[in-house]
Design a protein around this motif. Structure first.
Motif, mmCIF file in Angstrom:
data_model
loop_
_atom_site.group_PDB
_atom_site.id
_atom_site.type_symbol
_atom_site.label_atom_id
_atom_site.label_comp_id
_atom_site.label_asym_id
_atom_site.label_seq_id
_atom_site.Cartn_x
_atom_site.Cartn_y
_atom_site.Cartn_z
ATOM 1 N N TRP A 295 -80.697 17.670 -26.370
ATOM 2 C CA TRP A 295 -79.230 17.810 -26.381
ATOM 3 C C TRP A 295 -78.937 19.204 -25.813
ATOM 4 C CZ3 TRP A 295 -75.902 13.970 -27.095
ATOM 5 C CH2 TRP A 295 -74.543 14.267 -27.261
ATOM 6 N N THR B 127 -69.302 19.681 -28.632
ATOM 7 C CA THR B 127 -70.267 19.660 -29.732
ATOM 8 C C THR B 127 -70.739 21.070 -30.086
ATOM 9 O OG1 THR B 127 -72.439 19.399 -28.648
ATOM 10 C CG2 THR B 127 -71.085 17.413 -28.916
ATOM 11 N N LEU C 39 -70.143 3.783 -25.184
ATOM 12 C CA LEU C 39 -70.160 4.909 -26.113
ATOM 13 C C LEU C 39 -68.752 5.457 -26.326
ATOM 14 C CD1 LEU C 39 -71.916 6.906 -27.775
ATOM 15 C CD2 LEU C 39 -71.892 8.386 -25.754
ATOM 16 N N GLN D 204 -67.097 5.415 -30.016
ATOM 17 C CA GLN D 204 -66.808 6.705 -30.641
ATOM 18 C C GLN D 204 -65.380 7.169 -30.411
ATOM 19 O OE1 GLN D 204 -69.883 9.462 -29.333
ATOM 20 N NE2 GLN D 204 -71.272 8.709 -30.909
ATOM 21 N N ASN E 133 -69.295 14.697 -22.176
ATOM 22 C CA ASN E 133 -70.486 13.968 -22.616
ATOM 23 C C ASN E 133 -71.351 13.588 -21.428
ATOM 24 O OD1 ASN E 133 -71.752 11.048 -23.167
ATOM 25 N ND2 ASN E 133 -71.693 12.188 -25.092
ATOM 26 N N ASN F 50 -80.407 10.579 -29.934
ATOM 27 C CA ASN F 50 -79.028 10.997 -30.143
ATOM 28 C C ASN F 50 -78.105 9.843 -29.759
ATOM 29 O OD1 ASN F 50 -78.874 14.024 -30.834
ATOM 30 N ND2 ASN F 50 -80.311 14.032 -29.127
ATOM 31 N N SER F 51 -76.836 10.018 -30.049
ATOM 32 C CA SER F 51 -75.799 9.061 -29.642
ATOM 33 C C SER F 51 -76.114 7.639 -30.097
ATOM 34 C CB SER F 51 -75.600 9.094 -28.115
ATOM 35 O OG SER F 51 -75.226 10.371 -27.674
ATOM 36 N N ALA G 273 -74.966 4.692 -31.865
ATOM 37 C CA ALA G 273 -73.616 4.285 -32.264
ATOM 38 C C ALA G 273 -73.492 2.765 -32.209
ATOM 39 C CB ALA G 273 -72.574 4.927 -31.350
#
Length: 255
Positions: A19, A39, A134, A138, A148, A187-188, A190
């Motif tokens: 990240w 973030t 995504l 989100q 992103n 990560n991510s 969702a």
């Protein structure tokens, strides 16, 4: 045999590389990350090595740099930090610690992931459909979507993006992973609320783990999760991420 401390250090590196920041500066052993405010992880300071400079002077330099980038000054303080700076941050007017996260680990040698079904799509670069899914799941604003995409495009290590399809062909869940030093950082992850509790998170995570084992010879996997999110912790424990390997939290310069 890898020591627990060395493994935790490798996991920390995998988290930082998985990240990344759009820009970064090394300052006397600290890494300052700047990513347009998208973030906290990508816009905060990590303490990688002990300081040779005065801590108070060094914190002041950090504040000047973040002000130059029109960003708040945020420290990401990890259980692996090379030094303790809480008293210095207290004196400099920073907030108490907040948003504690734990990083969970899965040993892929002892607990490998099987190949996923055909209803899971896996690619080594994210396409528009993955990013659109995504953003929908989100509820990302247009600026957040752009940031992103820029951040994930900046990842400089091998990556994989997975998507699990619902029976109607709609993307029900997504995940992203990046491999560094034999460890895949996820990560991510969702899932669309409409499709929760139907196994889609397991499928997207499993697909990335299987790819990392097969293509990148990964021996371990990690992911960060909010420390007080009981539902997420239960999910990831069920997915084999049973070892908490480190924690981190944040401190923010107060106006």
């Amino acid at each position: 045999m890898t020591s627990p401390t060395r493994l935790a250090q490798r996991v920390e590196e995998a988290c930082l590389n998985g990240w990344p920041a759009l820009q970064s500066i090394m300052l006397d052993g600290w890494q300052l990350r700047f990513s347009r405010g998208y973030t906290k992880r990508a816009n905060s300071i990590s303490l990688l090595r002990a300081s040779s400079l005065s801590l108070m002077d060094k914190v002041g330099l950090c504040e000047k740099l973040y002000t130059m980038h029109r960003l708040p000054t945020i420290f990401r303080l990890s259980s692996l930090d090379a030094e303790t700076i809480d008293p210095t941050l207290d004196a400099a007017g920073f907030s108490p610690r907040f948003d504690e996260a734990c990083v969970l680990y899965r040993d892929l040698v002892a607990n490998p992931a099987p190949e996923g079904p055909d209803t899971v799509i896996l690619q080594t670069s994210a396409g528009d459909a993955w990013f659109d899914a995504l953003a929908r799941i989100q509820n990302l604003s247009l600026p957040a979507q752009a940031n992103n995409r820029a951040l994930l495009d900046a990842v400089a290590v091998p990556t994989a993006f997975s998507a699990s399809l619902a029976p109607d062909g709609q993307i029900a869940a997504v995940a992203f992973g990046a491999v560094h030093d034999g460890i895949i950082c996820l990560n991510s992850v969702a899932t669309d609320p409409v499709f929760q509790r139907k196994g889609h998170a397991r499928l997207v995570v499993g697909a990335i783990l299987a790819w990392a084992q097969r293509q990148e010879e990964a021996k371990g996997a990690c992911l960060p999760v909010v420390a007080d999110n009981a539902a997420a912790l239960a999910l990831y424990h069920a997915l084999g991420f049973s070892t908490e390997i480190l924690r981190y939290s944040y401190r923010l310069k107060q106006s």
